[in-house]
Write a protein that holds these residues in place. Structure first.
Motif, mmCIF file in Angstrom:
data_model
loop_
_atom_site.group_PDB
_atom_site.id
_atom_site.type_symbol
_atom_site.label_atom_id
_atom_site.label_comp_id
_atom_site.label_asym_id
_atom_site.label_seq_id
_atom_site.Cartn_x
_atom_site.Cartn_y
_atom_site.Cartn_z
ATOM 1 N N ASP A 26 -59.432 52.085 60.451
ATOM 2 C CA ASP A 26 -60.640 51.672 61.035
ATOM 3 C C ASP A 26 -62.009 51.627 60.553
ATOM 4 O OD1 ASP A 26 -58.664 51.250 63.197
ATOM 5 O OD2 ASP A 26 -59.168 52.800 64.259
ATOM 6 N N ALA A 27 -62.074 52.733 59.664
ATOM 7 C CA ALA A 27 -63.389 52.800 59.252
ATOM 8 C C ALA A 27 -63.378 51.720 58.072
ATOM 9 C CB ALA A 27 -63.500 54.132 58.306
ATOM 10 N N VAL A 28 -62.521 51.387 57.243
ATOM 11 C CA VAL A 28 -62.656 50.322 56.286
ATOM 12 C C VAL A 28 -62.986 48.976 57.012
ATOM 13 C CG1 VAL A 28 -61.333 48.901 54.817
ATOM 14 C CG2 VAL A 28 -61.243 51.589 54.480
ATOM 15 N N ARG A 29 -62.081 48.835 58.374
ATOM 16 C CA ARG A 29 -62.454 47.433 58.996
ATOM 17 C C ARG A 29 -63.780 47.271 59.630
ATOM 18 N NH1 ARG A 29 -58.519 46.545 63.045
ATOM 19 N NH2 ARG A 29 -59.033 44.486 62.817
ATOM 20 N N PHE A 30 -64.469 48.322 59.706
ATOM 21 C CA PHE A 30 -65.900 48.136 60.208
ATOM 22 C C PHE A 30 -66.661 47.541 59.039
ATOM 23 C CE2 PHE A 30 -65.533 51.582 63.500
ATOM 24 C CZ PHE A 30 -66.357 51.032 64.375
ATOM 25 N N VAL A 31 -66.124 47.466 57.803
ATOM 26 C CA VAL A 31 -67.087 46.777 56.485
ATOM 27 C C VAL A 31 -66.421 45.669 55.918
ATOM 28 C CG1 VAL A 31 -68.098 47.513 54.289
ATOM 29 C CG2 VAL A 31 -68.026 49.045 56.182
ATOM 30 N N VAL A 32 -65.038 45.933 55.750
ATOM 31 C CA VAL A 32 -64.342 44.939 55.198
ATOM 32 C C VAL A 32 -63.532 43.910 56.320
ATOM 33 C CG1 VAL A 32 -62.616 44.585 53.390
ATOM 34 C CG2 VAL A 32 -63.997 46.352 53.155
ATOM 35 N N PRO A 33 -63.495 42.650 55.886
ATOM 36 C CA PRO A 33 -62.798 41.906 56.879
ATOM 37 C C PRO A 33 -61.279 41.818 56.510
ATOM 38 C CG PRO A 33 -64.046 40.444 55.434
ATOM 39 C CD PRO A 33 -64.389 41.869 54.991
ATOM 40 N N ALA A 34 -60.438 42.983 56.884
ATOM 41 C CA ALA A 34 -59.384 43.000 56.452
ATOM 42 C C ALA A 34 -58.308 43.406 57.513
ATOM 43 C CB ALA A 34 -58.962 43.919 55.300
ATOM 44 N N PRO A 35 -57.112 42.703 57.797
ATOM 45 C CA PRO A 35 -56.278 43.160 58.888
ATOM 46 C C PRO A 35 -55.786 44.599 58.626
ATOM 47 C CG PRO A 35 -55.088 41.441 57.767
ATOM 48 C CD PRO A 35 -56.603 41.828 57.016
ATOM 49 N N PRO A 36 -55.302 45.261 59.476
ATOM 50 C CA PRO A 36 -54.800 46.691 59.249
ATOM 51 C C PRO A 36 -53.742 46.814 58.194
ATOM 52 C CG PRO A 36 -55.198 46.579 61.608
ATOM 53 C CD PRO A 36 -55.440 45.085 60.970
ATOM 54 N N GLU A 37 -52.876 45.722 58.339
ATOM 55 C CA GLU A 37 -51.587 45.601 57.509
ATOM 56 C C GLU A 37 -52.275 45.566 55.904
ATOM 57 O OE1 GLU A 37 -51.850 41.832 59.288
ATOM 58 O OE2 GLU A 37 -51.922 43.799 60.184
ATOM 59 N N ALA A 38 -53.288 44.984 55.691
ATOM 60 C CA ALA A 38 -53.527 44.961 54.207
ATOM 61 C C ALA A 38 -54.654 46.181 53.860
ATOM 62 C CB ALA A 38 -54.869 43.702 54.303
ATOM 63 N N ILE A 39 -54.587 47.285 54.559
ATOM 64 C CA ILE A 39 -55.402 48.374 53.838
ATOM 65 C C ILE A 39 -54.243 49.504 54.084
ATOM 66 C CG2 ILE A 39 -56.955 50.067 54.614
ATOM 67 C CD1 ILE A 39 -58.341 47.862 56.756
ATOM 68 N N THR A 40 -54.461 49.880 52.683
ATOM 69 C CA THR A 40 -53.506 51.073 52.200
ATOM 70 C C THR A 40 -54.039 52.180 52.396
ATOM 71 O OG1 THR A 40 -52.326 49.595 50.827
ATOM 72 C CG2 THR A 40 -51.865 51.935 50.214
ATOM 73 N N VAL A 41 -53.782 53.231 52.980
ATOM 74 C CA VAL A 41 -54.286 54.869 53.202
ATOM 75 C C VAL A 41 -53.237 55.754 52.387
ATOM 76 C CG1 VAL A 41 -55.144 56.663 54.571
ATOM 77 C CG2 VAL A 41 -55.846 54.218 55.011
ATOM 78 N N MET A 42 -53.667 56.560 51.331
ATOM 79 C CA MET A 42 -52.685 57.496 50.528
ATOM 80 C C MET A 42 -53.236 58.791 50.927
ATOM 81 S SD MET A 42 -51.518 55.675 47.224
ATOM 82 C CE MET A 42 -53.044 54.616 46.756
#
Length: 188
Positions: A26-42
């Motif tokens: 969610d924090a990444v999506r505040f800045v980057v216009p990416a859908p959740p499935e495009a964000i990888t968290v390790m």
């Protein structure tokens, strides 16, 4: 495709890691216009015996309770009139503010204040939203509709509400309430 890597000390459970993964997404999506499935968290775990700060081996702090779950549990306890359970979720200096009322610090004050206004109220939730800002408490907003019964026995439903909560250290320290109950009651 954003990739976020997080290093935590071992000891956090699967639920804590799920919450971290969702919060970072969610924090990444505040800045980057990416859908959740495009964000990888390790999430990488470090053994506590490999962690030092200030020349001292240290352990990680336990995870805080989910503020949305805390607020939902508090509201359920209040609806059930389980004041001891609800009170246990409140922090030092707790204050609540309802439309047309002075600030209250004790749950019994709310019960007494509400008695001449309605017999009971239930909430239907449309959603809970939580956020955190630097140096500030966690904020939780819940929204939905109220149903219940006026003092003379007539039922009501569909009254909009929003509650705002501040959560510090896993305890609720403030509740602000906004709703349309006065407008609807005036027409009843």
């Amino acid at each position: 495709m954003p990739i976020v890597e997080l290093h935590v000390l071992e000891g956090y459970g699967p639920e804590d890691k799920r919450r971290l993964g969702e919060a970072l997404t969610d924090a990444v999506r505040f800045v980057v216009p990416a859908p959740p499935e495009a964000i990888t968290v390790m999430i990488h775990e470090m053994p506590t015996e490999d962690y030092y700060r200030g020349r001292t081996q240290r352990s990680g702090a336990p995870a805080l309770p989910d503020p949305k779950e805390l607020v939902h549990s508090y509201l359920a306890a209040m609806e059930a009139r389980d004041l001891p359970a609800a009170t246990a979720m409140l922090g030092e200096g707790f204050v609540m503010q309802f439309p047309g009322a002075a600030p209250m610090t004790e749950l019994q004050e709310l019960i007494d204040w509400a008695a001449p206004r309605y017999r009971f109220v239930t909430k239907t939730y449309e959603g809970f939203d939580a956020m955190q800002s630097e140096g500030a408490p966690a904020l939780v907003y819940c929204r939905g509709t109220l149903a219940g019964e006026w003092p003379h026995g007539t039922a009501f439903e569909g009254i909009r509400f929003i509650d705002r909560f501040e959560v510090n250290g896993g305890k609720i320290t403030r509740q602000d309430v906004w709703n349309d109950i006065a407008e609807v009651k005036g027409k009843a």
